[in-house]
Design a protein around this motif. Structure first.
Motif: not given
Length: 249
Positions: A70-75, A94-99
């Motif tokens: 969610q925060l990745s998309m907000a940014y 934020n997205a990279q942390r998921l990866v």
């Protein structure tokens, strides 16, 4: 018709046996999609700017896949509006942390929760770490899809394809899963998956958030498999809205 993501990734067994409806995703312009133009709320973040989570009485900061997507998309949305590079950087981290934390299973990428969680505060319904969530998978799918569209970086397309594959994956005992089909042919994108699958919670908002991810993926790829899986998600909502979501009073 493009090659479906699960055909590119070894070990996936696509979901079968679910009903589909006549809801067709329309092309929604960037800026008018779900989550666009919302206020930026950072919440609890670590020193790198990645969304984190604390349990009551526990000082540990845990990764939170839903929050990070969610925060990745907000940014990313703030970057669209302002073109400030700092927002794009924070969307990426934020997205990279998921990866970086992904668990690979049966051709899909899954994003674990590393803390035990009592669903609805009921300790008899505790999910034991690591656990997974179809809502997290769907939100991550939206985040990766949108980052690829914004940057053209094929790494985000790879992440999106592998995340899509996780949602089009037949559940297997002892392995992560986020979607399943019940005995009446309803496709569930499950917020709180459990085994046996019929013990899962069937949460309305998790279903809808994850369906947005399938819509984003289908529009990006044009894959007939992605379209079919998306067509299976919305019909579950009206057939289940009154029972069990809203039992008669």
């Amino acid at each position: 018709n493009t090659l479906p993501a699960h055909a590119l990734l070894a070990g996936a067994v696509p979901l079968e046996g679910y009903r589909t409806g006549g809801i067709v995703p329309r092309a929604v312009p960037i800026g008018a999609r779900p989550y666009a133009n919302a206020a930026l709320v950072r919440g609890l973040v670590d020193i790198t700017g990645v969304r984190m989570f604390r349990l009551a009485g526990d000082p540990t900061m845990y990764d939170h896949p839903v929050g990070q997507a969610q925060l990745s998309m907000a940014y990313l949305d703030q970057y669209r509006l302002t073109r400030l590079p700092a927002y794009l950087r924070l969307a990426k981290v934020n997205a990279q942390r998921l990866v970086d934390r992904r668990v690979e299973s049966r051709g899909g990428w899954y994003y674990p929760y590393d803390f035990d969680f009592a669903v609805h505060g009921d300790t008899t319904e505790t999910l034991t770490a690591p656990w997974y969530s179809g809502m997290a998978q769907g939100l991550a799918l939206s985040a990766f899809t949108r980052l690829f569209q914004a940057t053209g970086d094929p790494a985000w397309k790879t992440a999106a394809d592998a995340t899509y594959a996780s949602l089009d994956n037949t559940p297997v005992e002892g392995e992560p899963f986020g979607s399943w089909v019940n005995s009446t042919g309803d496709l569930w994108l499950e917020l709180y998956p459990r085994w046996p699958v019929e013990m899962s919670e069937r949460v309305l908002n998790g279903q809808i958030f994850a369906a947005f991810g399938l819509s984003d993926s289908a529009q990006l790829t044009g894959s007939t498999d992605a379209m079919r899986l998306y067509y299976g998600a919305p019909p579950t909502v009206p057939t289940s809205l009154m029972i069990p979501f809203r039992p008669p009073q």
